[in-house]
Design an enzyme around this catalytic site. Sequence first.
Site, PDB file in Angstrom:
ATOM      1  N   ASP A  33       0.850  -1.203   0.000  1.00 44.49           N
ATOM      2  CA  ASP A  33       0.000   0.000   0.000  1.00 44.49           C
ATOM      3  C   ASP A  33       0.882   1.248   0.000  1.00 44.49           C
ATOM      4  O   ASP A  33       0.713   2.172  -0.815  1.00 44.49           O
ATOM      5  CB  ASP A  33      -0.880  -0.046   1.261  1.00 44.49           C
ATOM      6  N   GLY A 118       1.194 -10.180   4.413  1.00 44.59           N
ATOM      7  CA  GLY A 118       2.223  -9.367   5.077  1.00 44.59           C
ATOM      8  C   GLY A 118       1.744  -8.962   6.462  1.00 44.59           C
ATOM      9  O   GLY A 118       1.573  -9.792   7.364  1.00 44.59           O
ATOM     10  N   TYR A 120      -1.076  -8.371   7.532  1.00 45.69           N
ATOM     11  CA  TYR A 120      -2.322  -9.009   7.998  1.00 45.69           C
ATOM     12  C   TYR A 120      -2.140 -10.470   8.391  1.00 45.69           C
ATOM     13  O   TYR A 120      -3.086 -11.116   8.824  1.00 45.69           O
ATOM     14  CB  TYR A 120      -3.419  -8.852   6.944  1.00 45.69           C
TER      15      TYR A 120
END
Length: 175
Positions: A33, A118, A120
């Site tokens: 992100d 990752g 999460y």
Amino acid sequence: MSIKIIQGDITKLSVDAIVNAANPSLLGGGGVDGAIHRAAGPKLLEECKSLGGANPGQAKITHGYDLPARWVIHTVGPLWRGGKEGEPIILKRCYENSLCIARSYELRSIAFPSISTGAYGYPIEEASEIALSTIEWFLENCAYYEMEVICVLHNKRDYEVYIQTAKILGIDYEV
Ligand code: APR
């Protein structure tokens, strides 16, 4: 139509769309992100502010701005809580909904990171099974035109897990 599995940086790919593993705010974060927002520039965040967030499993599309990719499809993966709180179906929906958006825009190429594996914490072995089987099912049953789907793994271990999973599941793939 087969799935391409590569190791690399998704922000460098000149494809119609890259998928972002976002959080419910859709306003940026770390990991892929953060990399996508850094590469796209501030206009991406401006457009994301108009999206009103997203629930886990949902997907929303924006322009790619300074990225080589024309579009970014933002999807929110499940936070891993042990696998008995709906995580598998939410992860499947991330892939399905992202692919449905790509199809509605008649996009010819779309690249996925390994969603939720990752920060999460989703175990990559299980996540890769969901990713590859969902993509294969979509290409076989829903894609009415030639669509290239790429799974982009950021490190060698994750790449090898995806290759191993594709072999175990008998999924047709390219490298
Ligand atoms: N290109 C491709 N894959 C990448 C890149 C990159 N440039 N950077 C990271 N990755 C990989 C990670 O190695 C991991 O396999 O993306 C996968 C997803 O990891 P995260 O980015 O941590 O995403 P996720 O596990 O879904 O957690 C989402 O983290 O960044 C925050 O805002 C995000 O809160 C959200 C959470």
